[in-house]
Design a protein around this motif. Structure first.
Motif, PDB file in Angstrom:
ATOM      1  N   LEU A 165      56.798  52.806  29.667  1.00 53.08           N
ATOM      2  CA  LEU A 165      57.372  51.455  29.578  1.00 53.08           C
ATOM      3  C   LEU A 165      56.875  50.564  30.703  1.00 53.08           C
ATOM      4  CD1 LEU A 165      61.090  52.086  28.530  1.00 53.08           C
ATOM      5  CD2 LEU A 165      59.390  50.767  27.279  1.00 53.08           C
ATOM      6  N   ALA A 166      56.774  51.106  31.909  1.00 51.90           N
ATOM      7  CA  ALA A 166      56.329  50.296  33.043  1.00 51.90           C
ATOM      8  C   ALA A 166      54.912  49.781  32.808  1.00 51.90           C
ATOM      9  CB  ALA A 166      56.397  51.107  34.339  1.00 51.90           C
ATOM     10  N   GLN A 167      54.015  50.662  32.352  1.00 58.13           N
ATOM     11  CA  GLN A 167      52.642  50.244  32.090  1.00 58.13           C
ATOM     12  C   GLN A 167      52.575  49.204  30.990  1.00 58.13           C
ATOM     13  OE1 GLN A 167      50.253  53.842  31.423  1.00 58.13           O
ATOM     14  NE2 GLN A 167      48.989  53.195  33.120  1.00 58.13           N
ATOM     15  N   LEU A 168      53.333  49.421  29.916  1.00 62.00           N
ATOM     16  CA  LEU A 168      53.320  48.464  28.808  1.00 62.00           C
ATOM     17  C   LEU A 168      53.794  47.087  29.275  1.00 62.00           C
ATOM     18  CD1 LEU A 168      54.740  50.680  25.906  1.00 62.00           C
ATOM     19  CD2 LEU A 168      52.397  49.851  26.152  1.00 62.00           C
ATOM     20  N   HIS A 169      54.843  47.080  30.085  1.00 61.54           N
ATOM     21  CA  HIS A 169      55.378  45.808  30.576  1.00 61.54           C
ATOM     22  C   HIS A 169      54.379  45.119  31.497  1.00 61.54           C
ATOM     23  CE1 HIS A 169      58.340  42.814  31.523  1.00 61.54           C
ATOM     24  NE2 HIS A 169      58.353  43.132  32.798  1.00 61.54           N
ATOM     25  N   GLN A 170      53.724  45.893  32.358  1.00 55.41           N
ATOM     26  CA  GLN A 170      52.724  45.318  33.252  1.00 55.41           C
ATOM     27  C   GLN A 170      51.545  44.761  32.465  1.00 55.41           C
ATOM     28  OE1 GLN A 170      52.705  44.804  36.467  1.00 55.41           O
ATOM     29  NE2 GLN A 170      54.509  45.906  37.145  1.00 55.41           N
ATOM     30  N   LEU A 171      51.087  45.497  31.473  1.00 52.94           N
ATOM     31  CA  LEU A 171      49.960  45.035  30.668  1.00 52.94           C
ATOM     32  C   LEU A 171      50.335  43.774  29.894  1.00 52.94           C
ATOM     33  CD1 LEU A 171      48.675  48.487  29.379  1.00 52.94           C
ATOM     34  CD2 LEU A 171      47.427  46.930  30.898  1.00 52.94           C
TER      35      LEU A 171
END
Length: 380
Positions: free
Chosen positions: A253-259
């Motif tokens: 989730l963190a990566q998806l939100h950052q992307l």
């Protein structure tokens, strides 16, 4: 005293340097910059000035963590994009002071362990809930990879209308053990359709090559940038309005939100397309649905906490199910706050746990097999 600011990529570190330089000049503070690209005499001069106390704020990447980086009197450590660093990496910089330092960590999506530390009272949390003026919500959609051709057609229409697009893949090249689409193959595929307007950037490229491709994309010479997660942080192209994330179910989730945060940085409406495998599991689908429903990084982090667990508060795991015998972090958050206040009172009155109440607490720690925690009390 001195301060250090740590960022996970050179692009982001240099952005901080550019933003802080006019402020530091006005305040009469001396800035230094260190990354893997700073070598030889230039690096030696910076390290010598730092140790003499002639640099007030050192900004840089993982290069700050090497053993030869020594401060004259480090008092403040700032870690940007905290989720990109491990526990030991964050500790390594603070330990260069040789004494207690103030630590500020920043992230759009706190890792589960950070949320837990906040509940324990070991970390104060501040939330910035407003977006910068003019930013519009990002339309997030989940699409099956079976509809890849339709997505490519839509990308073509957006390109002809002047849009710029990120297309993120999780691997650089095909692996026999994985069916993930490779960035290089996707770049070749899109280049066959759209020609020279498609660029590629990934972590194995030389820094100068990456910079050149990013500069072309920012200038508008490229309409589509195929990339790995190297663009997760620090990339700021306001004209980019579409983010395609292939095999989104494989990202956290963190990566998806950052992307997703790489688009929606200008005044134009933006879209994030999460392409998932047709056979994605239930937990993966749940994560993607959460992404579709909210842009609040803290809400996403709380869901991450629920799905992945909190990790070790007395260790270094940053996720995983906590080993509480009775408490549930999600259900007993109000009781946690009371327990934290009580623990703080006990530690103020009897820090060595030698009084009657302290003796009772030692027994409890022993019964719950947490008596090793006593050794951690003085370590912070």
């Amino acid at each position: 005293m001195q301060a250090a600011m740590l960022a996970p990529t050179e692009i982001l570190a240099r952005q901080h340097l550019d933003a802080l330089s006019p402020l530091a000049e006005t305040a009469g503070l001396r800035l230094g910059f260190l990354s893997g690209r700073v070598k030889g005499r230039a690096r030696a001069d910076i390290l010598a000035a730092l140790e003499r106390g002639e640099i007030d704020i050192l900004i840089g990447t993982h290069a700050l963590l090497t053993t030869d980086v020594q401060f004259h009197d480090l008092a403040l450590v700032v870690v940007d994009e905290q989720h990109r660093f491990g526990v030991f990496q964050r500790l390594a910089l603070a330990e260069k002071a040789g004494h207690a330092v103030d630590v500020l960590v920043m992230t759009a999506t706190p890792i589960p362990r950070t949320l837990t530390l906040g509940l324990y009272g070991d970390m104060d949390v501040s939330r910035i809930v407003l977006k910068p003026p003019g930013r519009k919500p990002i339309d997030t959609r989940v699409i099956s990879l079976d509809r890849l051709d339709a997505v490519v057609d839509g990308i073509g229409r957006a390109m002809r209308a002047g849009a710029q697009i990120y297309w993120v893949c999780p691997l650089v090249e095909e692996s026999e053990k994985s069916d993930l689409a490779a960035a290089e193959d996707r770049h070749a595929h899109l280049q066959q359709i759209f020609g020279s307007k498609v660029g590629l950037v990934h972590g194995r490229m030389k820094a100068a090559e990456k910079d050149a491709v990013m500069a072309d994309f920012k200038a508008g010479a490229l309409a589509i940038l195929v990339a790995t997660t190297v663009i997760e942080v620090g990339v700021d192209v306001p004209n980019a309005t579409i983010m395609v994330i292939e095999h989104a179910e494989r990202f956290g989730l963190a990566q998806l939100h950052q992307l997703r945060g790489r688009v929606g940085r200008g005044a134009a409406a933006s879209t994030c397309l999460l392409l998932r495998a047709a056979d994605a599991g239930e937990v993966a689908r749940t994560r993607l649905n959460i992404m579709r429903e909210t842009e609040d990084g803290f809400v996403l982090a709380e869901e991450d906490l629920r799905l992945r667990g909190a990790g070790d508060v007395l260790g270094t795991r940053q996720s995983g199910l906590p080993d509480f015998r009775l408490a549930d972090l999600e259900a007993h958050g109000d009781l946690m706050a009371m327990a934290r206040d009580h623990a703080r009172l006990v530690m103020t009155r009897d820090p060595e746990l030698k009084g009657p109440r302290g003796a009772a607490l030692r027994v409890l720690l022993y019964l719950f097999e947490r008596d090793a925690a006593v050794k951690y009390l003085k370590s912070g």
